[in-house]
Design a protein around this motif. Structure first.
Motif, PDB file in Angstrom:
ATOM      1  N   ARG A 184       0.831  -1.198   0.000  1.00 22.30           N
ATOM      2  CA  ARG A 184       0.000   0.000   0.000  1.00 22.30           C
ATOM      3  C   ARG A 184       0.871   1.257   0.000  1.00 22.30           C
ATOM      4  O   ARG A 184       2.037   1.236   0.413  1.00 22.30           O
ATOM      5  CB  ARG A 184      -0.930   0.009   1.216  1.00 22.30           C
ATOM      6  CG  ARG A 184      -1.678  -1.311   1.400  1.00 22.30           C
ATOM      7  CD  ARG A 184      -2.759  -1.182   2.434  1.00 22.30           C
ATOM      8  NE  ARG A 184      -3.933  -0.549   1.876  1.00 22.30           N
ATOM      9  CZ  ARG A 184      -4.934  -0.041   2.608  1.00 22.30           C
ATOM     10  NH1 ARG A 184      -4.870  -0.093   3.920  1.00 22.30           N
ATOM     11  NH2 ARG A 184      -5.973   0.514   2.031  1.00 22.30           N
ATOM     12  N   LEU A 185       0.275   2.323  -0.467  1.00 24.69           N
ATOM     13  CA  LEU A 185       0.926   3.619  -0.392  1.00 24.69           C
ATOM     14  C   LEU A 185       0.883   4.146   1.034  1.00 24.69           C
ATOM     15  O   LEU A 185       0.025   3.742   1.839  1.00 24.69           O
ATOM     16  CB  LEU A 185       0.220   4.616  -1.314  1.00 24.69           C
ATOM     17  CG  LEU A 185       0.234   4.318  -2.812  1.00 24.69           C
ATOM     18  CD1 LEU A 185      -0.663   5.309  -3.547  1.00 24.69           C
ATOM     19  CD2 LEU A 185       1.659   4.384  -3.353  1.00 24.69           C
ATOM     20  N   ARG A 186       1.797   5.054   1.336  1.00 27.68           N
ATOM     21  CA  ARG A 186       1.788   5.737   2.627  1.00 27.68           C
ATOM     22  C   ARG A 186       1.754   7.235   2.375  1.00 27.68           C
ATOM     23  O   ARG A 186       2.592   7.778   1.655  1.00 27.68           O
ATOM     24  CB  ARG A 186       3.046   5.398   3.427  1.00 27.68           C
ATOM     25  CG  ARG A 186       3.076   3.971   3.940  1.00 27.68           C
ATOM     26  CD  ARG A 186       2.269   3.812   5.205  1.00 27.68           C
ATOM     27  NE  ARG A 186       2.155   2.397   5.599  1.00 27.68           N
ATOM     28  CZ  ARG A 186       1.501   1.978   6.661  1.00 27.68           C
ATOM     29  NH1 ARG A 186       0.896   2.859   7.440  1.00 27.68           N
ATOM     30  NH2 ARG A 186       1.433   0.697   6.957  1.00 27.68           N
ATOM     31  N   ALA A 187       0.764   7.898   2.970  1.00 27.65           N
ATOM     32  CA  ALA A 187       0.710   9.357   2.901  1.00 27.65           C
ATOM     33  C   ALA A 187       1.837   9.939   3.745  1.00 27.65           C
ATOM     34  O   ALA A 187       2.440   9.232   4.558  1.00 27.65           O
ATOM     35  CB  ALA A 187      -0.644   9.844   3.388  1.00 27.65           C
ATOM     36  N   PRO A 188       2.148  11.222   3.564  1.00 26.34           N
ATOM     37  CA  PRO A 188       3.221  11.827   4.368  1.00 26.34           C
ATOM     38  C   PRO A 188       3.034  11.668   5.869  1.00 26.34           C
ATOM     39  O   PRO A 188       4.017  11.609   6.616  1.00 26.34           O
ATOM     40  CB  PRO A 188       3.164  13.293   3.948  1.00 26.34           C
ATOM     41  CG  PRO A 188       2.634  13.264   2.546  1.00 26.34           C
ATOM     42  CD  PRO A 188       1.650  12.142   2.525  1.00 26.34           C
ATOM     43  N   ASP A 189       1.787  11.575   6.337  1.00 24.30           N
ATOM     44  CA  ASP A 189       1.557  11.401   7.781  1.00 24.30           C
ATOM     45  C   ASP A 189       1.545   9.936   8.194  1.00 24.30           C
ATOM     46  O   ASP A 189       1.242   9.609   9.351  1.00 24.30           O
ATOM     47  CB  ASP A 189       0.249  12.067   8.195  1.00 24.30           C
ATOM     48  CG  ASP A 189      -0.969  11.430   7.533  1.00 24.30           C
ATOM     49  OD1 ASP A 189      -0.805  10.467   6.742  1.00 24.30           O
ATOM     50  OD2 ASP A 189      -2.102  11.896   7.798  1.00 24.30           O
ATOM     51  N   THR A 191      -0.425   7.524   6.937  1.00 28.22           N
ATOM     52  CA  THR A 191      -1.700   6.859   6.691  1.00 28.22           C
ATOM     53  C   THR A 191      -1.588   5.923   5.486  1.00 28.22           C
ATOM     54  O   THR A 191      -1.132   6.340   4.417  1.00 28.22           O
ATOM     55  CB  THR A 191      -2.800   7.892   6.412  1.00 28.22           C
ATOM     56  OG1 THR A 191      -2.896   8.777   7.531  1.00 28.22           O
ATOM     57  CG2 THR A 191      -4.143   7.208   6.177  1.00 28.22           C
ATOM     58  N   PRO A 192      -1.990   4.651   5.630  1.00 27.33           N
ATOM     59  CA  PRO A 192      -1.937   3.740   4.477  1.00 27.33           C
ATOM     60  C   PRO A 192      -3.073   4.023   3.497  1.00 27.33           C
ATOM     61  O   PRO A 192      -4.192   4.351   3.904  1.00 27.33           O
ATOM     62  CB  PRO A 192      -2.089   2.358   5.117  1.00 27.33           C
ATOM     63  CG  PRO A 192      -2.843   2.603   6.380  1.00 27.33           C
ATOM     64  CD  PRO A 192      -2.434   3.966   6.865  1.00 27.33           C
ATOM     65  N   LEU A 193      -2.786   3.907   2.224  1.00 27.49           N
ATOM     66  CA  LEU A 193      -3.773   4.140   1.173  1.00 27.49           C
ATOM     67  C   LEU A 193      -3.666   3.032   0.130  1.00 27.49           C
ATOM     68  O   LEU A 193      -2.566   2.565  -0.178  1.00 27.49           O
ATOM     69  CB  LEU A 193      -3.536   5.496   0.492  1.00 27.49           C
ATOM     70  CG  LEU A 193      -3.635   6.757   1.342  1.00 27.49           C
ATOM     71  CD1 LEU A 193      -3.156   7.961   0.534  1.00 27.49           C
ATOM     72  CD2 LEU A 193      -5.072   6.960   1.797  1.00 27.49           C
ATOM     73  N   ALA A 194      -4.788   2.647  -0.429  1.00 30.90           N
ATOM     74  CA  ALA A 194      -4.774   1.670  -1.508  1.00 30.90           C
ATOM     75  C   ALA A 194      -4.115   2.270  -2.744  1.00 30.90           C
ATOM     76  O   ALA A 194      -4.310   3.445  -3.058  1.00 30.90           O
ATOM     77  CB  ALA A 194      -6.200   1.228  -1.828  1.00 30.90           C
ATOM     78  N   ASP A 195      -3.337   1.460  -3.442  1.00 33.99           N
ATOM     79  CA  ASP A 195      -2.721   1.882  -4.701  1.00 33.99           C
ATOM     80  C   ASP A 195      -3.717   1.582  -5.808  1.00 33.99           C
ATOM     81  O   ASP A 195      -3.684   0.523  -6.428  1.00 33.99           O
ATOM     82  CB  ASP A 195      -1.410   1.137  -4.918  1.00 33.99           C
ATOM     83  CG  ASP A 195      -0.653   1.630  -6.134  1.00 33.99           C
ATOM     84  OD1 ASP A 195      -1.067   2.646  -6.717  1.00 33.99           O
ATOM     85  OD2 ASP A 195       0.351   0.993  -6.507  1.00 33.99           O
ATOM     86  N   GLU A 196      -4.633   2.506  -6.040  1.00 28.23           N
ATOM     87  CA  GLU A 196      -5.730   2.282  -6.975  1.00 28.23           C
ATOM     88  C   GLU A 196      -5.271   2.477  -8.418  1.00 28.23           C
ATOM     89  O   GLU A 196      -4.690   3.506  -8.758  1.00 28.23           O
ATOM     90  CB  GLU A 196      -6.886   3.236  -6.671  1.00 28.23           C
ATOM     91  CG  GLU A 196      -7.524   2.998  -5.315  1.00 28.23           C
ATOM     92  CD  GLU A 196      -8.689   3.932  -5.059  1.00 28.23           C
ATOM     93  OE1 GLU A 196      -8.873   4.869  -5.873  1.00 28.23           O
ATOM     94  OE2 GLU A 196      -9.405   3.734  -4.069  1.00 28.23           O
ATOM     95  N   ARG A 197      -5.537   1.481  -9.224  1.00 28.15           N
ATOM     96  CA  ARG A 197      -5.221   1.557 -10.639  1.00 28.15           C
ATOM     97  C   ARG A 197      -6.504   1.881 -11.405  1.00 28.15           C
ATOM     98  O   ARG A 197      -7.130   1.015 -11.999  1.00 28.15           O
ATOM     99  CB  ARG A 197      -4.596   0.252 -11.102  1.00 28.15           C
ATOM    100  CG  ARG A 197      -3.207   0.017 -10.513  1.00 28.15           C
ATOM    101  CD  ARG A 197      -2.874  -1.446 -10.379  1.00 28.15           C
ATOM    102  NE  ARG A 197      -1.538  -1.670  -9.838  1.00 28.15           N
ATOM    103  CZ  ARG A 197      -1.234  -1.693  -8.533  1.00 28.15           C
ATOM    104  NH1 ARG A 197      -2.201  -1.516  -7.640  1.00 28.15           N
ATOM    105  NH2 ARG A 197      -0.010  -1.907  -8.120  1.00 28.15           N
TER     106      ARG A 197
END
Length: 908
Positions: A184-189, A191-197
């Motif tokens: 998963r992606l990580r925001a600067p803070d 926070t995990p985020l889905a790597d949406e294609r």
């Protein structure tokens, strides 16, 4: 999360296989290896399935960042790779590429996922400075070569093969709150985020743009798009379908006011070694429609035009619905695919006329099936989607829809001479089978020796004909058209003559005993063979004990849903009821493997199906079979280590599932700590209830990191029915009156949310008005089977007739779906049959067991051969996997229960 993967019997697969010669398989990897060999540095080269990776040694690897993609067609791929590899090796930049020409063809195919279509080479720069340098060199190296646009990306320059997007590089995979293991992606803070294609450029808002001179990307919003004008003439109102090849749209011709359908073919998508692409398919369909002009059986061509990189065909819009949808609606409303002999004859003659018209104009349809026939409100039948239709002998692409393609068409190359009319005769027979029964004559493949298709069709038609006297009259023509040998199929003239003989026929009453009824012996073979298959295919040295589906492979390997726990429970039950030395060994091996893998991943969900509550339950039950108190203690400790306070309230991932497991373990052990857990979960769920005009719901919080966040489900897996079932169990275990009252409130919510039609009850996925067609929502995860599982028990607990009526109406919906539903537990026949057995036990009515056996007959009729074993395929109908909820072991649980009785698994 549970996904509804209901099959689409009319899906069209335009194939471009057999792209090169056998020696072409290593062509691309040899090109890349040769380029690396010229570099003085050290490189790691590894092949991993679809991809070949080239990684410079001792270079840093980022978790995420801006990556580049380079597209290509099968024709241009060798040159694109040779030039791109030269630049990438010079920059010592990591990259991967599709390893064979066949895989390149998959990436550019018309059916490729829109978010990943065209990504032949993926480049992983070490930083944005290298990204910019590499992008320019790749652009210069490949400028002018053919390749499709990548929809998820932004082009580096107009017309370039190079594009870019922000995404995961080498980030370590972790367990998500929805039970998948993914990077998963990580925001600067943090926070995990889905790597949406997505099929549009959608970088995270904090990512910026690595090319600051480019204009900022406007945010994409839903529901505010302006009307699109195509060809300076056609205003698009809505999208009927989105696909990699291009969309299909509904619109209006501004010059005439006429309703039109516009089909798009994108440049270089669907490209083959013959140089054609999706634009040629659109042009070809226009030519075919012109050939049918004046016959009245196809839409009229309105305009054929080019816009940007696409060819577009505007054609007359045909009112009505596809034949497939007509049958689906009838089954949902009445449980029958036809309205008697006269209606069946009218349908058969209309379909024969379509094929006869095509042959009169000199065209082989090539992909005749229920999705390619529209039925107007006036019951006029119209041919649509003529992409693969062509004159016999014409060199063109092949279209194959499983179950409707003649054996010689399945064996034909993806591009070659169009076959003769006999393939349409087979497709006509298969389409008639569906039109008269609602069952697609589609079967999983046998390995290594396939059975003749005509034999499998004969078995299916005779099974269905036993309960349908009208269908029995059509048996000769259905089997005559679907013979394996093309020269043995009935001609259209013979079909017409036969149909004429039925005008004065009288359907015979069904025999008192079905002649082809699946017997207990038939089921016993499928059960024994299935257990043997599980024993033979387990692999204790692998990352997963059993291979799963593509989606299942992304899930936690010790779960019920797609992992070892569900299979373990079935093996243990089988050993308890019908002991075999190999089963005992398999139970021991599965329990050991599962226990050894509990620390991978290190985090765990509390849920029953995707979480560790189900794992604990399965291990504890297996410990009883193995007489292993240490394993039972470890399972109990595992269950007690899971949270009882969790944002997700549902059964699959959340605390309602943990509560059900605790209730079961309390019954099994009498230990007070499990009853304490039942009380703790009940308290949390009582607090989490949300009430509004539609009743009481348990939404997953909108700010929770989950694909289900904010949705208020009705069903058992994620919604009201599952939470209600736990509260009912909690009331029984603790005597808590509030639990019983709220469970009853949940029952009233489900009663208010039901769609009642023709004596059947179905439910939408959630309380949103358009959250799924009610006729399809009859499964355990979402719909009638799961809702009924709860309300039937509520009826017994409260004595309220309204809940019993609702449970029986849910059963009607479940029984009506027996001919078209997949076979699995989660959303299919096995889970639905388990529900019908529940009703037989709870209400003491034998008819529900008979209905369950009707569903089981359909399951057994869809078996496939794997060597000497007859086994049941997974929910796709194609593969055989061990998974409980979507594969073989869940079906075996049903067969064990039918033979030996006992309770419904995973309910206390």
């Amino acid at each position: 999360m549970v996904r509804d993967l209901g099959s689409d019997v009319g899906s069209l697969a335009i194939r471009r296989r057999s792209l090169g010669r056998p020696e072409d398989g290593a062509l691309l990897t040899d090109l890349a290896r040769a380029e690396v060999a010229r570099d003085a540095g050290t490189w790691e080269i590894r092949s991993e399935g679809f991809w070949c990776y080239l990684l410079p040694a001792d270079e840093p690897r980022r978790d995420q960042g801006w990556k580049l993609h380079v597209s290509a067609t099968p024709l241009s791929a060798p040159l694109v790779l040779a030039r791109a590899a030269h630049a990438l090796v010079r920059h010592r930049c990591a990259f991967k590429f599709a390893a064979t020409l066949d895989r390149v063809a998959e990436l550019v195919s018309t059916r490729a996922p829109r978010g990943s279509g065209g990504k032949f080479i993926t480049v992983y720069p070490r930083d944005d400075e290298q990204l910019r340098a590499v992008a320019e060199d790749l652009h210069q190296a490949t400028v002018g070569l053919p390749g499709p646009g990548v929809l998820s990306d932004r082009r580096y320059l107009p017309g370039s093969l190079v594009s870019y997007r922000y995404g995961v590089f080498w980030a370590k995979a972790a367990l998500t709150n929805d039970g998948t293991i993914e990077s998963r992606l990580r925001a600067p803070d943090g926070t995990p985020l889905a790597d949406e294609r997505n099929a549009w450029f959608s970088p995270p808002p904090w990512a910026g743009d690595p090319f600051p001179e480019r204009a900022a990307t406007p945010p994409r919003t839903r529901g505010t798009a302006k009307p699109v004008l195509l060809g300076d003439r056609f205003v698009i109102r809505e999208a009927i379908q989105h696909a990699n090849k291009g969309g299909v749209y509904r619109g209006v011709d501004t010059t005439t006011g006429q309703e039109v359908v516009v089909k798009q073919g994108r440049r270089h998508v669907g490209a083959g070694l013959d140089g054609t692409d999706a634009r040629d398919v659109v042009r070809h369909e226009a030519a075919m429609l012109e050939r049918f002009a004046g016959t009245g059986v196809t839409p009229a061509v309105v305009a054929l035009f080019e816009q940007q990189d696409s060819a577009l065909l505007a054609q007359e819009s045909v009112p009505g619905a596809s034949l497939r949808q007509v049958i689906v609606d009838r089954l949902a409303a009445t449980g029958r695919a036809h309205d008697g002999l006269a209606d069946a004859l009218a349908t058969a003659r209309a379909l024969v006329d379509l094929v006869a018209t095509a042959h009169r104009v000199g065209v082989t349809l090539g992909d005749f099936n229920p999705n390619n026939v529209m039925v107007t409100p006036q019951r006029r039948f119209v041919l649509i989607d003529l992409e693969v239709a062509a004159a016999p002998g014409t060199r063109w692409i092949t279209g194959v829809t499983a179950g409707y393609a003649a054996p010689e068409l399945v064996a034909a190359p993806g591009v070659g001479p169009t076959p003769g009319f006999a393939v349409d005769l087979f497709a006509l027979g298969a389409t008639l089978v569906y039109a008269l029964t609602g069952t697609a004559p589609s079967y999983g493949e046998d390995y290594p020796t396939p059975r003749p298709v005509q034999d499998r069709n004969a078995a299916l038609v005779r099974l269905l004909g036993d309960e349908d006297p009208v269908l029995a009259l059509f048996e000769p023509v259905l089997l005559g058209l679907t013979r394996d040998a093309a020269d043995q199929r009935w001609t259209l003239d013979r079909v017409v003559d036969f149909l004429d003989t039925l005008d004065d026929a009288t359907p015979a009453p069904p025999p008192p005993a079905r002649r082809d009824r699946r017997t207990a012996a038939d089921r016993a073979r499928v059960l024994e063979d299935g257990l043997t298959f599980l024993v033979r295919t387990m692999n204790p040295t692998a990352e997963r004990l059993w291979r799963s589906s593509k989606y299942g492979e992304t899930n936690e390997p010790c779960s019920i849903q797609h992992g070892s726990a569900g299979v373990l429970a079935v093996l243990a039950d089988a050993q308890r009821h019908r002991p075999r030395p190999d089963l005992l060994d398999a139970v021991l091996a599965t329990a050991d493997w599962t226990a050894d893998h509990l620390d991978r991943p290190s985090s765990a969900l509390p849920g029953l199906y995707f979480g560790r509550s189900g794992t604990a339950w399965a291990l504890h039950d297996a410990a009883g079979v193995l007489a292993d108190p240490a394993l039972a203690a470890r399972a109990a400790d595992l269950a007690c280590a899971l949270p009882t306070d969790w944002p997700n309230p549902d059964v699959c991932h959340g605390i309602a599932g943990a509560g059900l497991a605790a209730a079961h373990l309390w019954r099994a052990t009498g230990e007070p700590r499990f009853l304490d857990r039942v009380r703790a979960v009940a308290d949390q769920l009582l607090k989490a209830a949300v009430r509004h005009e539609d009743g009481v719901f348990w939404p997953i919080p909108a700010d929770f990191d989950s694909g289900l966040a904010g949705v208020e489900h009705y069903g058992f897996a994620h919604g009201v029915a599952g939470v209600g079932a736990f509260l009912l169990a909690a009331a029984d275990a603790t005597g808590d009156a509030e639990c019983l009252a709220v469970a009853e409130e949940a029952g009233h919510t489900l009663a208010a949310g039901a769609t009642l039609a023709g004596g059947a009850a179905t439910w939408r996925t959630d309380r949103r008005p358009n959250s799924g067609p009610p006729e399809a929502m009859r499964y355990w995860c979402n719909g009638s089977s799961g809702v009924g599982t709860f309300v039937a028990r509520l009826a017994v607990a409260t004595g309220r007739q309204e809940f019993r009526d609702l449970a029986e109406q849910a059963a009607v919906a479940v029984h009506r779906g027996r001919r078209s539903d997949p076979v699995a537990v989660c959303h299919g026949l096995a889970g639905n049959a388990e529900y019908l057995l529940d009703l037989a036990d709870l209400f003491g009515e034998p008819r529900f067991r008979d209905w369950a056996e009707d569903l089981t007959d359909q399951i057994v009729a869809r078996t496939v051969l794997r060597g000497d074993l007859m086994v049941v395929p997974d929910e796709s109908g194609i593969d055989v996997v061990a998974d409980y909820s979507t594969g073989l072991s869940g079906v075996l649980a049903l067969l064990l229960r039918l033979e030996h009785g006992g309770r419904r698994r995973w309910l206390p």
